[in-house]
Motif scaffolding. Structure first.
Motif, PDB file in Angstrom:
ATOM      1  N   SER A   1       0.852  -1.181   0.000  1.00 29.42           N
ATOM      2  CA  SER A   1       0.000   0.000   0.000  1.00 29.42           C
ATOM      3  C   SER A   1       0.891   1.234   0.000  1.00 29.42           C
ATOM      4  O   SER A   1       1.892   1.281   0.740  1.00 29.42           O
ATOM      5  N   SER A   2       0.530   2.223  -0.830  1.00 30.43           N
ATOM      6  CA  SER A   2       1.383   3.400  -0.998  1.00 30.43           C
ATOM      7  C   SER A   2       0.631   4.687  -0.677  1.00 30.43           C
ATOM      8  O   SER A   2      -0.596   4.761  -0.814  1.00 30.43           O
ATOM      9  N   TRP A   3       1.390   5.707  -0.242  1.00 23.22           N
ATOM     10  CA  TRP A   3       0.827   7.028   0.022  1.00 23.22           C
ATOM     11  C   TRP A   3       1.907   8.051  -0.254  1.00 23.22           C
ATOM     12  O   TRP A   3       3.073   7.859   0.050  1.00 23.22           O
ATOM     13  N   GLY A   4       1.475   9.192  -0.838  1.00 23.84           N
ATOM     14  CA  GLY A   4       2.391  10.299  -1.072  1.00 23.84           C
ATOM     15  C   GLY A   4       2.786  10.442  -2.522  1.00 23.84           C
ATOM     16  O   GLY A   4       2.696   9.500  -3.317  1.00 23.84           O
ATOM     17  N   ASP A   5       3.225  11.639  -2.863  1.00 27.11           N
ATOM     18  CA  ASP A   5       3.634  11.959  -4.234  1.00 27.11           C
ATOM     19  C   ASP A   5       5.084  12.433  -4.245  1.00 27.11           C
ATOM     20  O   ASP A   5       5.957  11.787  -4.814  1.00 27.11           O
ATOM     21  N   LYS A   6       5.357  13.548  -3.591  1.00 28.19           N
ATOM     22  CA  LYS A   6       6.723  14.071  -3.534  1.00 28.19           C
ATOM     23  C   LYS A   6       7.649  13.091  -2.819  1.00 28.19           C
ATOM     24  O   LYS A   6       8.738  12.775  -3.299  1.00 28.19           O
ATOM     25  N   VAL A   7       7.216  12.647  -1.662  1.00 31.53           N
ATOM     26  CA  VAL A   7       7.899  11.574  -0.940  1.00 31.53           C
ATOM     27  C   VAL A   7       6.880  10.444  -0.799  1.00 31.53           C
ATOM     28  O   VAL A   7       5.897  10.575  -0.093  1.00 31.53           O
ATOM     29  N   LYS A   8       7.127   9.352  -1.479  1.00 31.59           N
ATOM     30  CA  LYS A   8       6.164   8.253  -1.534  1.00 31.59           C
ATOM     31  C   LYS A   8       6.618   7.111  -0.648  1.00 31.59           C
ATOM     32  O   LYS A   8       7.751   6.648  -0.750  1.00 31.59           O
ATOM     33  N   ILE A   9       5.722   6.662   0.231  1.00 33.08           N
ATOM     34  CA  ILE A   9       6.049   5.508   1.065  1.00 33.08           C
ATOM     35  C   ILE A   9       5.174   4.328   0.649  1.00 33.08           C
ATOM     36  O   ILE A   9       3.979   4.499   0.392  1.00 33.08           O
ATOM     37  N   THR A  10       5.767   3.170   0.575  1.00 32.77           N
ATOM     38  CA  THR A  10       5.055   1.940   0.235  1.00 32.77           C
ATOM     39  C   THR A  10       5.317   0.916   1.327  1.00 32.77           C
ATOM     40  O   THR A  10       6.462   0.496   1.543  1.00 32.77           O
ATOM     41  N   VAL A  11       4.256   0.543   2.034  1.00 30.62           N
ATOM     42  CA  VAL A  11       4.368  -0.409   3.140  1.00 30.62           C
ATOM     43  C   VAL A  11       4.052  -1.807   2.626  1.00 30.62           C
ATOM     44  O   VAL A  11       3.129  -1.989   1.833  1.00 30.62           O
ATOM     45  N   HIS A  12       4.796  -2.788   3.068  1.00 32.31           N
ATOM     46  CA  HIS A  12       4.568  -4.164   2.616  1.00 32.31           C
ATOM     47  C   HIS A  12       4.691  -5.134   3.784  1.00 32.31           C
ATOM     48  O   HIS A  12       5.238  -4.804   4.836  1.00 32.31           O
ATOM     49  N   GLY A  13       4.153  -6.336   3.587  1.00 28.60           N
ATOM     50  CA  GLY A  13       4.188  -7.365   4.608  1.00 28.60           C
ATOM     51  C   GLY A  13       2.846  -7.508   5.300  1.00 28.60           C
ATOM     52  O   GLY A  13       1.823  -7.005   4.850  1.00 28.60           O
ATOM     53  N   ALA A  14       2.830  -8.216   6.406  1.00 28.51           N
ATOM     54  CA  ALA A  14       1.613  -8.435   7.193  1.00 28.51           C
ATOM     55  C   ALA A  14       2.020  -8.754   8.626  1.00 28.51           C
ATOM     56  O   ALA A  14       3.178  -9.098   8.903  1.00 28.51           O
ATOM     57  N   SER A  15       1.052  -8.674   9.532  1.00 36.49           N
ATOM     58  CA  SER A  15       1.334  -8.823  10.955  1.00 36.49           C
ATOM     59  C   SER A  15       2.061 -10.109  11.287  1.00 36.49           C
ATOM     60  O   SER A  15       2.978 -10.125  12.103  1.00 36.49           O
ATOM     61  N   HIS A  16       1.655 -11.230  10.655  1.00 38.01           N
ATOM     62  CA  HIS A  16       2.263 -12.523  10.960  1.00 38.01           C
ATOM     63  C   HIS A  16       3.104 -13.070   9.807  1.00 38.01           C
ATOM     64  O   HIS A  16       3.410 -14.259   9.767  1.00 38.01           O
ATOM     65  N   ALA A  17       3.464 -12.194   8.872  1.00 33.50           N
ATOM     66  CA  ALA A  17       4.386 -12.598   7.816  1.00 33.50           C
ATOM     67  C   ALA A  17       5.808 -12.657   8.389  1.00 33.50           C
ATOM     68  O   ALA A  17       6.038 -12.287   9.541  1.00 33.50           O
ATOM     69  N   LYS A  18       6.751 -13.108   7.584  1.00 30.02           N
ATOM     70  CA  LYS A  18       8.124 -13.184   8.064  1.00 30.02           C
ATOM     71  C   LYS A  18       8.686 -11.809   8.364  1.00 30.02           C
ATOM     72  O   LYS A  18       9.524 -11.652   9.267  1.00 30.02           O
ATOM     73  N   GLU A  19       8.215 -10.805   7.622  1.00 30.66           N
ATOM     74  CA  GLU A  19       8.717  -9.463   7.838  1.00 30.66           C
ATOM     75  C   GLU A  19       7.716  -8.422   7.359  1.00 30.66           C
ATOM     76  O   GLU A  19       6.786  -8.727   6.602  1.00 30.66           O
ATOM     77  N   ILE A  20       7.897  -7.211   7.845  1.00 29.18           N
ATOM     78  CA  ILE A  20       7.170  -6.050   7.348  1.00 29.18           C
ATOM     79  C   ILE A  20       8.215  -5.023   6.947  1.00 29.18           C
ATOM     80  O   ILE A  20       9.386  -5.137   7.335  1.00 29.18           O
ATOM     81  N   GLY A  21       7.820  -4.042   6.175  1.00 30.38           N
ATOM     82  CA  GLY A  21       8.814  -3.066   5.767  1.00 30.38           C
ATOM     83  C   GLY A  21       8.232  -1.909   4.994  1.00 30.38           C
ATOM     84  O   GLY A  21       7.015  -1.798   4.826  1.00 30.38           O
ATOM     85  N   VAL A  22       9.109  -1.040   4.534  1.00 29.37           N
ATOM     86  CA  VAL A  22       8.680   0.147   3.804  1.00 29.37           C
ATOM     87  C   VAL A  22       9.739   0.541   2.789  1.00 29.37           C
ATOM     88  O   VAL A  22      10.945   0.375   3.024  1.00 29.37           O
ATOM     89  N   ASN A  23       9.282   0.999   1.629  1.00 32.56           N
ATOM     90  CA  ASN A  23      10.143   1.637   0.637  1.00 32.56           C
ATOM     91  C   ASN A  23       9.819   3.118   0.627  1.00 32.56           C
ATOM     92  O   ASN A  23       8.637   3.494   0.604  1.00 32.56           O
ATOM     93  N   ILE A  24      10.842   3.971   0.637  1.00 30.60           N
ATOM     94  CA  ILE A  24      10.639   5.422   0.656  1.00 30.60           C
ATOM     95  C   ILE A  24      11.304   6.009  -0.583  1.00 30.60           C
ATOM     96  O   ILE A  24      12.526   5.953  -0.730  1.00 30.60           O
TER      97      ILE A  24
END
Length: 356
Positions: free
Chosen positions: A2-25
């Motif tokens: 899931s992503s939010w933002g235009d100038k600075v865009k963050i994309t969150v990935h993963g799930a609560s019980h997945a192996k990992e969660i994270g973000v791309n900025i």
């Protein structure tokens, strides 16, 4: 993802019980030095397992930067970060595939994804997904502070009907700012903090939960930021706040309270102060016509009671098409508001850096 933002865009990935969660900025400046300790401090404020009135699930929440920064200096490329999940109890959620929990996204996720999405721990709808958001938001806050002198601070304004003082009644000086910024349970009134904790403890005894409100202030916000209609500062910040799980309302300045007033009571009259135009009051929360006027930008975010409660609740069995009763097990916050202040601040920083 899931992503939010235009100038600075963050994309969150993963799930609560997945192996990992994270973000791309995406969109961070090059050669900006990150204060990694400050990032860890804000993530610690949000992290679970630190209080008897929060979920006992313990996660180290240590961010691992894979790309986009070297020796804590940004490269200008997309910054990629992951957090390893280490303390999942997925067996606690084995019945959710067919028996949706009241107040959760289980049923709507079933509709959207044809029952194929793993909702253990709330899946991608979980508040745990805010850990990488706090990481991204603290980076944005550091940039805002260094480049524009902007500070962001918040406090728990209300829990279970116990209300703290408001920023409108408080001079946010350096002492107040430092006290709130590093507090894991930030309140303006120390005495009321104890009463808020009592309200949570009472809910725990009743196998129930409570909600509340976080009030946020953006200090030193430049004048003239924003625009009319869809470009309004309120529109952008509200969109960011509603990205936080369990957020049910956002109001600016005096918000809904102003609806009870007359215009003569609500209007903020102008005056000069040392050659600068200010308003004598700040009922508008620092925004007029979607544009900042130079006064502190203030808003409040309301959060519903945690839907995961230990009481038996009525639901349905989607396979047998029968009514049934569910008793939720697992580890849950009796009040998520205690961990929401750093999340609100983070989303505010992400929203504002996209406005400038």
């Amino acid at each position: 993802m899931s992503s939010w933002g235009d100038k600075v865009k963050i994309t969150v990935h993963g799930a609560s019980h997945a192996k990992e969660i994270g973000v791309n900025i995406e969109g961070l400046p090059r050669d900006f030095e990150l204060d990694f300790n400050a990032i860890l401090t804000q993530m610690e404020r949000r992290a679970p397992g630190r209080s008897h009135v929060a979920t006992p699930r313990k996660e180290p929440d240590f961010p691992i930067i894979l790309e986009g920064a070297k020796d804590n200096i940004t490269t200008g490329e997309t910054l990629k970060m992951v957090i390893k999940n280490t303390n999942q109890h997925s067996k606690d959620y084995s019945s959710l595939r067919v028996c949706p929990r009241p107040g959760h996204a289980d049923y709507t996720a079933h509709l959207k994804y044809n029952g194929e999405l793993d909702m253990s721990g709330g899946g991608p709808f979980s508040g745990r997904m805010m850990a990488p958001v706090v990481f991204a938001g603290e980076i944005c806050r550091q940039i805002l502070n260094k480049e524009y002198g902007i500070d962001i601070v918040s406090h728990i304004a209300e829990i279970g009907g116990v209300a703290d003082n408001s920023f409108a009644q408080t001079n946010i000086d350096d002492d107040v700012y430092k006290k709130l910024k590093y507090d894991s349970f930030p309140t303006l009134s120390t005495d009321l903090k104890g009463k808020m904790i009592e309200a949570i403890e009472d809910a725990i005894k009743d196998k129930d939960s409570v909600g509340g409100i976080v009030e946020c202030a953006v200090l030193n916000m430049p004048k003239g930021v924003g625009g009319p209609i869809f470009d309004g500062v309120e529109s952008v910040i509200a969109s960011a706040m509603f990205s936080i799980p369990a957020c049910k309302g956002v109001e600016f300045g005096r918000g809904f309270e102003s609806c009870k007033l007359r215009g003569s009571q609500n209007n903020d009259e102008f005056c000069f102060d040392n050659g600068e135009v200010i308003t004598r009051t700040n009922n508008c929360g620092g925004i007029l016509g979607g544009i900042t006027n130079g006064m502190p930008l203030t808003f409040r975010v309301g959060f519903k009671p945690t839907p995961s409660i230990s009481r038996p609740q009525n639901t349905v069995n989607l396979e047998t098409k029968e009514n049934t009763v569910i008793e939720i097990v697992g580890r849950h916050d009796p009040c998520i508001v205690t961990r929401c202040a750093p999340i609100v601040e983070a989303m505010a920083a992400i929203a504002i850096i996209n406005l400038l």
